[in-house]
Design an enzyme around this catalytic site. Structure first.
Site, PDB file in Angstrom:
ATOM      1  CE  LYS A  67      -3.489  -0.716  -0.468  1.00 28.84           C
ATOM      2  NZ  LYS A  67      -4.079  -1.168  -1.781  1.00 28.84           N
ATOM      3  CD1 TRP A  72       0.966   6.432 -10.453  1.00 25.17           C
ATOM      4  CD2 TRP A  72       1.195   7.319  -8.406  1.00 25.17           C
ATOM      5  NE1 TRP A  72       0.945   7.803 -10.594  1.00 25.17           N
ATOM      6  CE2 TRP A  72       1.083   8.370  -9.352  1.00 25.17           C
ATOM      7  CE3 TRP A  72       1.330   7.637  -7.054  1.00 25.17           C
ATOM      8  CZ2 TRP A  72       1.124   9.714  -8.980  1.00 25.17           C
ATOM      9  CZ3 TRP A  72       1.359   8.973  -6.688  1.00 25.17           C
ATOM     10  CH2 TRP A  72       1.260   9.997  -7.642  1.00 25.17           C
ATOM     11  CD1 TRP A  95      -2.067 -10.791 -13.370  1.00 24.86           C
ATOM     12  CD2 TRP A  95      -3.509  -9.235 -12.679  1.00 24.86           C
ATOM     13  NE1 TRP A  95      -3.285 -11.099 -13.905  1.00 24.86           N
ATOM     14  CE2 TRP A  95      -4.199 -10.164 -13.504  1.00 24.86           C
ATOM     15  CE3 TRP A  95      -4.220  -8.170 -12.113  1.00 24.86           C
ATOM     16  CZ2 TRP A  95      -5.559 -10.049 -13.786  1.00 24.86           C
ATOM     17  CZ3 TRP A  95      -5.572  -8.062 -12.400  1.00 24.86           C
ATOM     18  CH2 TRP A  95      -6.228  -8.982 -13.218  1.00 24.86           C
ATOM     19  CG  HIS A 122       4.608  -6.149  -1.317  1.00 23.94           C
ATOM     20  ND1 HIS A 122       4.693  -4.840  -1.712  1.00 23.94           N
ATOM     21  CD2 HIS A 122       3.327  -6.544  -1.583  1.00 23.94           C
ATOM     22  CE1 HIS A 122       3.517  -4.451  -2.197  1.00 23.94           C
ATOM     23  NE2 HIS A 122       2.683  -5.464  -2.137  1.00 23.94           N
ATOM     24  NE  ARG A 144       0.089   6.493   0.417  1.00 24.85           N
ATOM     25  CZ  ARG A 144      -1.112   6.000   0.120  1.00 24.85           C
ATOM     26  NH1 ARG A 144      -1.266   4.684  -0.046  1.00 24.85           N
ATOM     27  NH2 ARG A 144      -2.152   6.810  -0.016  1.00 24.85           N
ATOM     28  CB  SER A 152      -3.808   2.565   2.106  1.00 27.25           C
ATOM     29  OG  SER A 152      -4.076   1.990   0.849  1.00 27.25           O
ATOM     30  CB  SER A 241       0.991   7.229 -14.777  1.00 31.22           C
ATOM     31  OG  SER A 241       1.563   8.528 -14.699  1.00 31.22           O
ATOM     32  CG  PHE A 243      -6.146   8.190  -8.316  1.00 33.35           C
ATOM     33  CD1 PHE A 243      -5.655   7.092  -7.622  1.00 33.35           C
ATOM     34  CD2 PHE A 243      -7.483   8.522  -8.174  1.00 33.35           C
ATOM     35  CE1 PHE A 243      -6.492   6.338  -6.809  1.00 33.35           C
ATOM     36  CE2 PHE A 243      -8.319   7.779  -7.361  1.00 33.35           C
ATOM     37  CZ  PHE A 243      -7.819   6.687  -6.680  1.00 33.35           C
ATOM     38  N   GLY A 273      -5.980   7.906  -3.567  1.00 33.66           N
ATOM     39  CA  GLY A 273      -4.793   8.373  -4.245  1.00 33.66           C
ATOM     40  C   GLY A 273      -4.349   9.758  -3.807  1.00 33.66           C
TER      41      GLY A 273
END
Length: 332
Positions: A67, A72, A95, A122, A144, A152, A241, A243, A273
């Site tokens: 998240k 993005w 994916w 991840h 982030r 999120s 790209s 949102f 976003g």
């Protein structure tokens, strides 16, 4: 086999694989070397395969804590690698464009990835593909504000079939701060990967930087990849790209997944976003509890954009309920 026939054959195979995975998700976790992973999407064997896979020097890895803007960045890179042409992002599910390294359907098991291979992960640094560290392959690590990550991830946990029910907001926040969520501690994740700073094949960038200056951020990514774009192509990357463009694109908004994996009847996967939405959710007590742990865990590390930059904290037109408040499930 023409491209349309090949695409249909691949989609049929993807549907079969997705159906099989959705039957195996349980909302339970297993631990691999101390890190929690959701059953059904990952397995000890799939993570071990990722750890020990071969790497090509032109591979490009997108690495994030969950998240933190993974999709993005996938969208941005999908467009950069096609010189701004959006046809790939409009015809191939996200994916498939940047498959995951550590999932049961591992990127490393796919033989049809074009070069350079674009892959996502991840994984914390101690579990990441060992061969990368002796290669020229590139990693883009996107981070982030962890407060926004908490919010999120809380909402995502309500609609993702492989994740545990998040419980109350207070309980989920405690689990997050203790690293008792999928992929473990956010703090350990960023502290591990930030050690790569300064290496020429590693780029650290934040969700907040993309929000503040997407055009400049895309230029920076292009420079890192050694793939400069002319002004027209660069503008196309920025436009496609955005949102709202991603949210309207069925190949990018995950509406192709079955409800057993992602139940978007209960809430949209691409939710808002924005930066700073945590201010609409955290109570004063939750914010103070978070700040205590954050200060302790991040002592001695550099300052990040969310530590100093003003954030867009204005509620949008359809704000989600604050933690602790009763509500109806949000509309998709």
């Amino acid at each position: 086999m023409d491209r349309l026939t090949e695409s249909r054959a691949q989609w049929d195979k993807d549907e079969e694989n997705i159906s099989e995975i959705s039957e195996n998700v349980s909302g339970e976790y297993f631990r691999y070397k101390g890190i929690p992973f959701p059953v059904g999407i990952y397995s000890p064997e799939s993570i071990s395969i990722a750890e020990n896979a071969d790497v090509e020097d032109d591979d490009i890895f997108i690495i994030t804590y969950p998240k933190s803007g993974t999709n993005w960045m996938i969208e941005i890179l999908s467009l950069i690698l096609r010189d701004g042409d959006p046809s790939w992002t409009r015809s191939v599910p996200i994916w498939r464009r940047a498959p995951w390294c550590e999932t049961i359907l591992s990127a490393f098991s796919l033989s049809d990835l074009s070069s350079p291979r674009l892959m996502s992960s991840h994984l914390p640094i101690q579990l990441f593909t060992k061969a990368f560290f002796n290669s020229k392959a590139k990693v883009i690590y996107m981070s982030r504000n962890p407060r926004d990550v908490v919010v999120s991830l809380y909402h995502y946990s309500k609609i993702a079939g492989q994740l545990k029910d998040p419980g109350t907001p207070d309980q989920f926040l405690q689990n997050f701060l203790q690293g008792e969520v999928q992929f473990g501690s956010w703090f350990d994740h960023i502290k591990g990967w930030i050690r790569m700073q300064g290496k020429e094949n590693f780029l650290f960038i934040t969700y907040e930087e993309l929000q503040q200056d997407l055009h400049g951020s895309v230029q920076r990514i292009c420079q890192f990849l050694g793939r400069p774009l002319d002004s027209e192509a660069l503008s196309s990357v920025v436009v496609h790209s955005a949102f709202n463009a991603m949210k309207a694109n069925a190949m990018s908004n995950f509406t192709l997944l079955p409800p057993s994996l992602l139940d978007q009847r209960r809430g949209a996967f691409l939710r808002k976003g924005v930066c700073g939405d945590w201010k609409n959710h955290f109570t004063v007590a939750q914010s103070e509890a978070f700040d205590r742990v954050y200060r302790e865990q991040m002592r001695g590390l550099p300052t990040f954009p969310w530590d100093v930059a003003p954030e867009d904290s204005s509620p949008d037109s359809d704000p989600s309920p604050s933690p602790g408040q009763a509500s109806e499930p949000p509309n998709p």
